[in-house]
Design an enzyme around this catalytic site. Structure first.
Site, PDB file in Angstrom:
ATOM      1  N   ASP A  37     -25.491 -16.603   4.322  1.00  0.00           N
ATOM      2  CA  ASP A  37     -26.279 -15.526   4.925  1.00  0.00           C
ATOM      3  C   ASP A  37     -26.361 -15.765   6.438  1.00  0.00           C
ATOM      4  O   ASP A  37     -26.579 -16.889   6.897  1.00  0.00           O
ATOM      5  CB  ASP A  37     -27.685 -15.477   4.315  1.00  0.00           C
ATOM      6  CG  ASP A  37     -28.384 -14.161   4.597  1.00  0.00           C
ATOM      7  OD1 ASP A  37     -28.592 -13.379   3.655  1.00  0.00           O
ATOM      8  OD2 ASP A  37     -28.721 -13.908   5.786  1.00  0.00           O
ATOM      9  N   ASN A  93     -32.537  -7.840  -4.200  1.00  0.00           N
ATOM     10  CA  ASN A  93     -33.427  -6.744  -3.831  1.00  0.00           C
ATOM     11  C   ASN A  93     -32.760  -5.412  -4.184  1.00  0.00           C
ATOM     12  O   ASN A  93     -31.566  -5.237  -3.945  1.00  0.00           O
ATOM     13  CB  ASN A  93     -33.731  -6.805  -2.330  1.00  0.00           C
ATOM     14  CG  ASN A  93     -34.438  -8.092  -1.945  1.00  0.00           C
ATOM     15  OD1 ASN A  93     -35.340  -8.542  -2.641  1.00  0.00           O
ATOM     16  ND2 ASN A  93     -34.022  -8.710  -0.844  1.00  0.00           N
ATOM     17  N   GLN A 100     -33.940  -4.076   0.193  1.00  0.00           N
ATOM     18  CA  GLN A 100     -32.470  -4.085   0.202  1.00  0.00           C
ATOM     19  C   GLN A 100     -31.974  -3.415   1.476  1.00  0.00           C
ATOM     20  O   GLN A 100     -32.236  -2.238   1.706  1.00  0.00           O
ATOM     21  CB  GLN A 100     -31.905  -3.355  -1.031  1.00  0.00           C
ATOM     22  CG  GLN A 100     -30.372  -3.434  -1.097  1.00  0.00           C
ATOM     23  CD  GLN A 100     -29.783  -2.751  -2.333  1.00  0.00           C
ATOM     24  OE1 GLN A 100     -30.460  -2.021  -3.050  1.00  0.00           O
ATOM     25  NE2 GLN A 100     -28.492  -2.978  -2.549  1.00  0.00           N
ATOM     26  N   HIS A 106     -25.813  -7.723  -4.240  1.00  0.00           N
ATOM     27  CA  HIS A 106     -25.671  -9.118  -3.807  1.00  0.00           C
ATOM     28  C   HIS A 106     -26.806  -9.944  -4.366  1.00  0.00           C
ATOM     29  O   HIS A 106     -27.936  -9.453  -4.505  1.00  0.00           O
ATOM     30  CB  HIS A 106     -25.608  -9.239  -2.278  1.00  0.00           C
ATOM     31  CG  HIS A 106     -26.703  -8.525  -1.547  1.00  0.00           C
ATOM     32  ND1 HIS A 106     -26.694  -7.163  -1.354  1.00  0.00           N
ATOM     33  CD2 HIS A 106     -27.844  -8.977  -0.971  1.00  0.00           C
ATOM     34  CE1 HIS A 106     -27.784  -6.809  -0.682  1.00  0.00           C
ATOM     35  NE2 HIS A 106     -28.508  -7.902  -0.449  1.00  0.00           N
ATOM     36  N   HIS A 108     -28.884 -13.287  -3.560  1.00  0.00           N
ATOM     37  CA  HIS A 108     -29.238 -14.366  -2.642  1.00  0.00           C
ATOM     38  C   HIS A 108     -29.411 -15.643  -3.468  1.00  0.00           C
ATOM     39  O   HIS A 108     -30.089 -15.624  -4.507  1.00  0.00           O
ATOM     40  CB  HIS A 108     -30.585 -14.091  -1.964  1.00  0.00           C
ATOM     41  CG  HIS A 108     -30.645 -12.881  -1.097  1.00  0.00           C
ATOM     42  ND1 HIS A 108     -30.577 -12.941   0.286  1.00  0.00           N
ATOM     43  CD2 HIS A 108     -30.799 -11.568  -1.401  1.00  0.00           C
ATOM     44  CE1 HIS A 108     -30.701 -11.719   0.787  1.00  0.00           C
ATOM     45  NE2 HIS A 108     -30.831 -10.872  -0.206  1.00  0.00           N
TER      46      HIS A 108
HETATM   47  P1  AMP Z   1     -30.934  -7.615   1.562  1.00  0.00           P
HETATM   48  O1  AMP Z   1     -31.859  -7.432   2.734  1.00  0.00           O
HETATM   49  O2  AMP Z   1     -31.549  -8.158   0.321  1.00  0.00           O
HETATM   50  O3  AMP Z   1     -30.108  -6.367   1.326  1.00  0.00           O
HETATM   51  O4  AMP Z   1     -29.907  -8.766   1.995  1.00  0.00           O
HETATM   52  C1  AMP Z   1     -28.911  -8.553   2.949  1.00  0.00           C
HETATM   53  C2  AMP Z   1     -28.632  -9.870   3.564  1.00  0.00           C
HETATM   54  O5  AMP Z   1     -27.394  -9.795   4.241  1.00  0.00           O
HETATM   55  C3  AMP Z   1     -29.665 -10.330   4.599  1.00  0.00           C
HETATM   56  O6  AMP Z   1     -30.256 -11.558   4.182  1.00  0.00           O
HETATM   57  C4  AMP Z   1     -28.860 -10.472   5.882  1.00  0.00           C
HETATM   58  O7  AMP Z   1     -29.261 -11.580   6.660  1.00  0.00           O
HETATM   59  C5  AMP Z   1     -27.453 -10.638   5.351  1.00  0.00           C
HETATM   60  N1  AMP Z   1     -26.394 -10.223   6.263  1.00  0.00           N
HETATM   61  C6  AMP Z   1     -26.327  -9.062   6.986  1.00  0.00           C
HETATM   62  N2  AMP Z   1     -25.177  -9.021   7.684  1.00  0.00           N
HETATM   63  C7  AMP Z   1     -24.503 -10.168   7.385  1.00  0.00           C
HETATM   64  C8  AMP Z   1     -23.252 -10.710   7.810  1.00  0.00           C
HETATM   65  N3  AMP Z   1     -22.444 -10.072   8.672  1.00  0.00           N
HETATM   66  N4  AMP Z   1     -22.885 -11.922   7.319  1.00  0.00           N
HETATM   67  C9  AMP Z   1     -23.697 -12.587   6.473  1.00  0.00           C
HETATM   68  N5  AMP Z   1     -24.877 -12.121   6.027  1.00  0.00           N
HETATM   69  C10 AMP Z   1     -25.274 -10.924   6.478  1.00  0.00           C
END
Ligand code: AMP
Ligand code: ZN
Length: 120
Positions: A37, A93, A100, A106, A108
């Site tokens: 992440d 999420n 989300q 995805h 985590h």
């Molecule tokens: P969510 O908020 O549950 O949809 O999780 C999305 C996650 O993607 C967040 O924890 C972000 O930090 C992560 N994220 C967003 N862009 C990137 C990226 N380019 N590379 C790695 N993680 C990312």
């Protein structure tokens, strides 16, 4: 990517899976991709995503649930390999109210610190 993989051309995680946006790879196979992440919330924080574009847990059905089962096998394997025996948390999420921010399914995986319950 396998020929049958469905992707959304505007999706951030589809672009990461395709290698069009760089990421720090943790694991990859034909079905899923795991990467760190970008904004870690724990000493260990990576995401496991299906290569196929699935919007969220709410879009899991008989046509794609095997992918989810496979991802959980991968999470178990990675947790052993990475030595997460003290405990880890798996979070997905679903929808805006639940936080989300990327509409591609995805999971985590968080570990390496004490965690509280309930989550915020
Ligand atoms: P969510 O908020 O549950 O949809 O999780 C999305 C996650 O993607 C967040 O924890 C972000 O930090 C992560 N994220 C967003 N862009 C990137 C990226 N380019 N590379 C790695 N993680 C990312
Ligand atoms: Zn996608």
């Amino acid at each position: 990517m396998p020929e049958m993989t469905k992707r959304d051309p505007d999706c951030l995680f589809c672009k990461i899976v395709a290698g069009e946006i760089p990421s720090s790879k943790v694991y990859e196979d034909d079905v899923c991709y795991a990467f760190k992440d970008i904004d870690p919330q724990a000493p260990v924080h990576f995401l496991v995503v299906p290569k196929e574009h699935i919007k969220s847990c709410a879009a899991v059905d008989g046509s794609n649930s095997a992918v989810v089962g496979h991802i959980f096998e991968v999470i178990a394997k990675l947790s052993a390999e990475l030595g997460l025996g003290d405990g880890f948390r798996v979070v997905s999420n679903v929808g805006e109210q639940a936080g989300q921010s990327v509409p591609h399914l995805h999971f985590h995986v968080l570990s390496g610190r004490d965690m509280t319950w309930p989550p915020g």
